[in-house]
Design a protein around this motif. Sequence first.
Motif, PDB file in Angstrom:
ATOM      1  N   ASP A  73       0.820  -1.216   0.000  1.00 33.06           N
ATOM      2  CA  ASP A  73       0.000   0.000   0.000  1.00 33.06           C
ATOM      3  C   ASP A  73       0.853   1.265   0.000  1.00 33.06           C
ATOM      4  N   ILE A  74       1.961   1.215  -0.731  1.00 34.55           N
ATOM      5  CA  ILE A  74       2.856   2.364  -0.875  1.00 34.55           C
ATOM      6  C   ILE A  74       2.372   3.229  -2.040  1.00 34.55           C
ATOM      7  N   PRO A  75       2.345   4.544  -1.910  1.00 31.70           N
ATOM      8  CA  PRO A  75       1.901   5.409  -3.000  1.00 31.70           C
ATOM      9  C   PRO A  75       2.767   5.227  -4.250  1.00 31.70           C
ATOM     10  N   ILE A  76       2.104   5.209  -5.403  1.00 27.69           N
ATOM     11  CA  ILE A  76       2.799   5.038  -6.683  1.00 27.69           C
ATOM     12  C   ILE A  76       2.253   6.042  -7.681  1.00 27.69           C
ATOM     13  N   PHE A  77       3.157   6.734  -8.361  1.00 27.68           N
ATOM     14  CA  PHE A  77       2.775   7.592  -9.480  1.00 27.68           C
ATOM     15  C   PHE A  77       3.570   7.163 -10.706  1.00 27.68           C
ATOM     16  N   ILE A 114     -10.748  13.035  -7.143  1.00 28.17           N
ATOM     17  CA  ILE A 114      -9.755  13.992  -6.634  1.00 28.17           C
ATOM     18  C   ILE A 114     -10.351  15.386  -6.795  1.00 28.17           C
ATOM     19  N   LYS A 115     -10.486  16.088  -5.730  1.00 24.09           N
ATOM     20  CA  LYS A 115     -11.199  17.353  -5.740  1.00 24.09           C
ATOM     21  C   LYS A 115     -10.353  18.477  -6.330  1.00 24.09           C
ATOM     22  N   ASP A 116     -11.058  19.473  -6.878  1.00 24.82           N
ATOM     23  CA  ASP A 116     -10.462  20.725  -7.350  1.00 24.82           C
ATOM     24  C   ASP A 116      -9.474  20.526  -8.502  1.00 24.82           C
ATOM     25  N   ASN A 154      -7.427   2.979  -5.629  1.00 30.58           N
ATOM     26  CA  ASN A 154      -7.276   2.733  -4.186  1.00 30.58           C
ATOM     27  C   ASN A 154      -6.662   3.903  -3.414  1.00 30.58           C
ATOM     28  N   HIS A 155      -6.833   5.119  -3.899  1.00 29.31           N
ATOM     29  CA  HIS A 155      -6.303   6.298  -3.194  1.00 29.31           C
ATOM     30  C   HIS A 155      -4.784   6.260  -3.062  1.00 29.31           C
ATOM     31  N   ARG A 156      -4.127   5.330  -3.785  1.00 31.10           N
ATOM     32  CA  ARG A 156      -2.690   5.176  -3.629  1.00 31.10           C
ATOM     33  C   ARG A 156      -1.929   5.179  -4.958  1.00 31.10           C
TER      34      ARG A 156
END
Length: 216
Positions: A73-77, A114-116, A154-156
């Motif tokens: 569950d590590i953030p990935i871009f 994702i807002k805005d 998954n927000h990630r």
Amino acid sequence: MQHTPNEGPGSIKLWAENHNHSMFVYHPYQFGILPSIDETDMLVILGGPMSPNDDSDWVRKERDLILAAIQKDIPIFGACFGAQQIAKTLGYRVTKGPVKEVGWAPVYLQSDVIKDIPKQLTALHWHEEMFEVPHQAQLLFSSDHLINQGFVMNHRIIGLQFHFEPTENDVREIVVNDGSYARDNVLGQSADDILSHSVPAENKAVMYKLLDYINA
């Protein structure tokens, strides 16, 4: 992970510095070295001229690292090749797209998770392959020529087929080294056309929002 000398982290580096994060840039295509998952708090996979379908040892090992990050569950871009690597890791296809997109063109927001985020933005495109959007992800962006331009999961995890990260200097570096790639593309832009187009100011702000989102 950086995969070619002329496609660096751009505003992603600025975001990391603004948040007092330590950033380590790996060049697996040249040195064959990747971080261990235990020393990784966030994974950024940048673009490059190669394909996830290439039979290179480092390409496969990079996907092993991506899978380990997903499991922890590590953030990935991922940008361009990076987004394709994420999709391929999850078992989805990367294929040649219907058209080759090179230059500046609009992308359209497809999800309000994702807002805005503006409904339309102008991004730098530099690709002719595309990913399948994983079933467990949401379509995030589309363009006039390609539906699958971005996904969020998954927000990630965020994968973009295009580029929000380049600064003005980054665009110059991309074009002066790889401007010939712009020939025969559906956007009809030459290397000079791409250079003469300024980087939209909102791209940096949106890049920051995307990174903040997966790190929240």
